[in-house]
Design a protein around this motif. Structure first.
Motif, PDB file in Angstrom:
ATOM      1  N   LEU A  18      48.283 -38.092  25.913  1.00  0.00           N
ATOM      2  CA  LEU A  18      47.090 -38.202  25.080  1.00  0.00           C
ATOM      3  C   LEU A  18      47.407 -38.896  23.759  1.00  0.00           C
ATOM      4  N   LEU A  19      48.547 -38.550  23.172  1.00  0.00           N
ATOM      5  CA  LEU A  19      48.919 -39.179  21.907  1.00  0.00           C
ATOM      6  C   LEU A  19      49.234 -40.659  22.119  1.00  0.00           C
ATOM      7  N   ALA A  20      49.929 -40.980  23.203  1.00  0.00           N
ATOM      8  CA  ALA A  20      50.297 -42.371  23.458  1.00  0.00           C
ATOM      9  C   ALA A  20      49.076 -43.250  23.708  1.00  0.00           C
ATOM     10  N   ALA A  21      48.014 -42.672  24.211  1.00  0.00           N
ATOM     11  CA  ALA A  21      46.817 -43.451  24.533  1.00  0.00           C
ATOM     12  C   ALA A  21      45.964 -43.774  23.315  1.00  0.00           C
ATOM     13  N   GLU A  22      46.216 -43.096  22.196  1.00  0.00           N
ATOM     14  CA  GLU A  22      45.415 -43.314  20.989  1.00  0.00           C
ATOM     15  C   GLU A  22      46.354 -43.465  19.793  1.00  0.00           C
ATOM     16  N   PRO A  23      46.515 -44.682  19.271  1.00  0.00           N
ATOM     17  CA  PRO A  23      47.472 -44.907  18.170  1.00  0.00           C
ATOM     18  C   PRO A  23      47.214 -44.058  16.926  1.00  0.00           C
ATOM     19  N   GLU A  24      45.969 -43.653  16.723  1.00  0.00           N
ATOM     20  CA  GLU A  24      45.640 -42.875  15.525  1.00  0.00           C
ATOM     21  C   GLU A  24      45.469 -41.392  15.835  1.00  0.00           C
ATOM     22  N   ALA A  25      46.076 -40.921  16.910  1.00  0.00           N
ATOM     23  CA  ALA A  25      45.990 -39.500  17.265  1.00  0.00           C
ATOM     24  C   ALA A  25      47.054 -38.710  16.520  1.00  0.00           C
ATOM     25  N   ARG A  26      46.798 -37.420  16.356  1.00  0.00           N
ATOM     26  CA  ARG A  26      47.761 -36.499  15.751  1.00  0.00           C
ATOM     27  C   ARG A  26      47.770 -35.202  16.550  1.00  0.00           C
ATOM     28  N   PHE A  27      48.946 -34.579  16.645  1.00  0.00           N
ATOM     29  CA  PHE A  27      49.031 -33.252  17.241  1.00  0.00           C
ATOM     30  C   PHE A  27      48.480 -32.222  16.263  1.00  0.00           C
ATOM     31  N   LEU A  28      47.792 -31.228  16.805  1.00  0.00           N
ATOM     32  CA  LEU A  28      47.220 -30.152  16.000  1.00  0.00           C
ATOM     33  C   LEU A  28      47.816 -28.830  16.427  1.00  0.00           C
ATOM     34  N   GLY A  29      48.469 -28.133  15.495  1.00  0.00           N
ATOM     35  CA  GLY A  29      48.951 -26.786  15.751  1.00  0.00           C
ATOM     36  C   GLY A  29      47.963 -25.799  15.154  1.00  0.00           C
ATOM     37  N   GLY A  30      48.370 -25.118  14.089  1.00  0.00           N
ATOM     38  CA  GLY A  30      47.451 -24.198  13.421  1.00  0.00           C
ATOM     39  C   GLY A  30      46.445 -24.908  12.538  1.00  0.00           C
ATOM     40  N   GLY A  31      46.786 -26.126  12.092  1.00  0.00           N
ATOM     41  CA  GLY A  31      45.864 -26.903  11.275  1.00  0.00           C
ATOM     42  C   GLY A  31      45.812 -26.502   9.820  1.00  0.00           C
ATOM     43  N   THR A  32      46.714 -25.610   9.374  1.00  0.00           N
ATOM     44  CA  THR A  32      46.616 -25.099   8.004  1.00  0.00           C
ATOM     45  C   THR A  32      46.960 -26.145   6.954  1.00  0.00           C
ATOM     46  N   ASN A  33      47.634 -27.215   7.331  1.00  0.00           N
ATOM     47  CA  ASN A  33      47.892 -28.317   6.408  1.00  0.00           C
ATOM     48  C   ASN A  33      47.110 -29.564   6.800  1.00  0.00           C
ATOM     49  N   ALA A  97      57.228 -14.814   2.600  1.00  0.00           N
ATOM     50  CA  ALA A  97      56.970 -15.269   1.229  1.00  0.00           C
ATOM     51  C   ALA A  97      56.095 -16.513   1.190  1.00  0.00           C
ATOM     52  N   GLY A  98      55.896 -17.138   2.370  1.00  0.00           N
ATOM     53  CA  GLY A  98      55.318 -18.468   2.374  1.00  0.00           C
ATOM     54  C   GLY A  98      53.806 -18.548   2.290  1.00  0.00           C
ATOM     55  N   ALA A  99      53.094 -17.524   2.725  1.00  0.00           N
ATOM     56  CA  ALA A  99      51.634 -17.643   2.774  1.00  0.00           C
ATOM     57  C   ALA A  99      51.014 -16.273   2.999  1.00  0.00           C
ATOM     58  N   SER A 100      49.697 -16.247   2.966  1.00  0.00           N
ATOM     59  CA  SER A 100      48.983 -15.002   3.238  1.00  0.00           C
ATOM     60  C   SER A 100      49.058 -14.670   4.720  1.00  0.00           C
ATOM     61  N   GLY A 101      48.719 -13.438   5.051  1.00  0.00           N
ATOM     62  CA  GLY A 101      48.722 -13.021   6.442  1.00  0.00           C
ATOM     63  C   GLY A 101      47.793 -13.856   7.305  1.00  0.00           C
ATOM     64  N   GLN A 102      46.644 -14.237   6.762  1.00  0.00           N
ATOM     65  CA  GLN A 102      45.686 -15.034   7.536  1.00  0.00           C
ATOM     66  C   GLN A 102      46.290 -16.388   7.903  1.00  0.00           C
ATOM     67  N   LEU A 103      46.968 -17.012   6.944  1.00  0.00           N
ATOM     68  CA  LEU A 103      47.580 -18.314   7.223  1.00  0.00           C
ATOM     69  C   LEU A 103      48.753 -18.181   8.181  1.00  0.00           C
ATOM     70  N   ARG A 104      49.547 -17.119   8.023  1.00  0.00           N
ATOM     71  CA  ARG A 104      50.686 -16.926   8.923  1.00  0.00           C
ATOM     72  C   ARG A 104      50.229 -16.712  10.361  1.00  0.00           C
ATOM     73  N   ASN A 105      49.071 -16.108  10.528  1.00  0.00           N
ATOM     74  CA  ASN A 105      48.549 -15.888  11.879  1.00  0.00           C
ATOM     75  C   ASN A 105      48.171 -17.196  12.573  1.00  0.00           C
ATOM     76  N   MET A 106      47.868 -18.224  11.799  1.00  0.00           N
ATOM     77  CA  MET A 106      47.469 -19.516  12.362  1.00  0.00           C
ATOM     78  C   MET A 106      48.616 -20.518  12.395  1.00  0.00           C
ATOM     79  N   ALA A 107      49.410 -20.567  11.337  1.00  0.00           N
ATOM     80  CA  ALA A 107      50.438 -21.603  11.184  1.00  0.00           C
ATOM     81  C   ALA A 107      51.525 -21.468  12.249  1.00  0.00           C
ATOM     82  N   THR A 108      52.047 -22.597  12.700  1.00  0.00           N
ATOM     83  CA  THR A 108      53.081 -22.617  13.727  1.00  0.00           C
ATOM     84  C   THR A 108      54.398 -23.133  13.164  1.00  0.00           C
TER      85      THR A 108
END
Length: 330
Positions: A18-33, A97-108
């Motif tokens: 999927l990424l190779a088929a679209e030059p402007e694609a990005r992988f999405l994990g938790g999306g927190t950044n 130490a890195g983030a709130s619990g809500q963000l840690r639950n999403m971030a990968t």
């Protein structure tokens, strides 16, 4: 926000296709950044390839006594994992130490390694930033830079890397594994982030189109006695102005093994190799700890408003190593 497509990948090969088929694609994990940067117009992908459901969400022991951490393991699960807490406590502490619990639950884990700088000029599309628009200039050099780099920076960029987790992983010689359409590969975390130089927009050594699949921690008995300490400008969750991941093995009052990495002082998590060399075989006392910190910080090149970081990091190194020494003596 630019209109974008969304696809959910079922397996690693499908994600890569999927990424190779679209030059402007990005992988999405938790999306927190990534999603935040899309909202400000810094990131403008045409397609998001969601990799959260890939079978990369486990923490497993390796045959040699290390740990393998899948790229989609959430920060919350990583910090709570009993083997991480037992074998690499500084890693668990860094994640908490890195983030709130809500963000840690999403971030990968994979997304954490790829998060981009929190420099205000990078996220302000009205201001010059070489990391965002190569060749446009670095606004922080003559602007607000009290939270910026004192090690490894250049005239092209003085931003810092925001990851707490990355600092602990750097101290413990982590290796990043990835997949490309041509096959698998790996990069020691020490080589994963590129020096700033005159190309700050090139942040990692990952091949184009690569998908991070995990992080491997080699066995490190010294890591069982480790600590992560973070200094920030407010008590609630905030990015560091300085941090240290440290592990120490002391026998008969002498340092036998040590691991040190600094955060919030460079464009990447900073392995303090000069300090480590100075400490091996030295007495485990505050004078030696301070001398080791000075050996590492001799390379610092602070700007007018961030010289305080040199003193802060020196004191932080001494405090964390002294704490570990006291604990070893109990």
């Amino acid at each position: 926000m630019k209109e974008f497509g969304y696809r959910r990948a079922a397996d690693v090969s499908g994600a890569l296709a999927l990424l190779a088929a679209e030059p402007e694609a990005r992988f999405l994990g938790g999306g927190t950044n990534l999603v935040d940067l899309m909202k400000t117009g810094v990131e403008r992908p045409a397609l998001l390839v969601d990799v959260r459901e890939l079978p990369l969400d486990r923490v497993e022991p390796t045959p040699d006594g290390g740990l393998r951490i899948g790229a989609t393991v959430t920060n919350s699960d990583l910090a709570a994992h009993p083997e991480v807490r037992r074998r690499y406590p500084a890693l668990s502490q860094a994640v908490l130490a890195g983030a709130s619990g809500q963000l840690r639950n999403m971030a990968t884990v994979g997304g954490n390694l790829l998060q981009r700088t929190r420099c205000g000029y990078f996220t302000d599309t009205a201001r010059p930033c070489n990391k965002r628009v190569p060749g446009s200039g670095c606004s922080a050099l003559t602007g607000a830079h009290h939270n910026h780099a004192v090690l490894g920076a250049s005239d092209h960029c003085v931003a810092t890397h925001p990851s707490d987790m990355g600092v602990a992983l750097t101290a413990f010689d982590a290796v990043v594994t990835y997949e490309t359409p041509e096959g698998p590969g790996e990069l020691p975390l020490a080589d994963f982030y590129l020096p700033v130089g005159d190309t700050p927009h090139r942040e990692t050594a990952l091949p184009p189109g690569a998908l991070i699949t995990g992080v491997t921690l080699p066995p490190a008995p010294v890591a069982a006695r480790s600590r992560y300490r973070k200094v920030r400008e407010r008590a609630s969750y905030a990015f560091a102005i300085g941090s240290v991941a440290a592990a120490l093995d002391v026998r008969d009052g002498v340092v036998r093994d040590v691991r040190l990495a600094f955060g919030a002082v460079a464009s990447r998590p900073w392995r303090a190799t000069a300090a480590e060399r100075a400490l091996i075989g030295a007495p485990a006392d505050e004078a030696a700890f301070a001398a080791a910190a000075d050996a590492e910080l001799a390379a610092a090149r602070p700007l007018p408003d961030n010289g305080y970081k040199v003193t802060l990091m020196r004191n932080l190194v001494v405090a964390v190593l002294a704490q570990l020494t006291e604990e070893a003596a109990r």
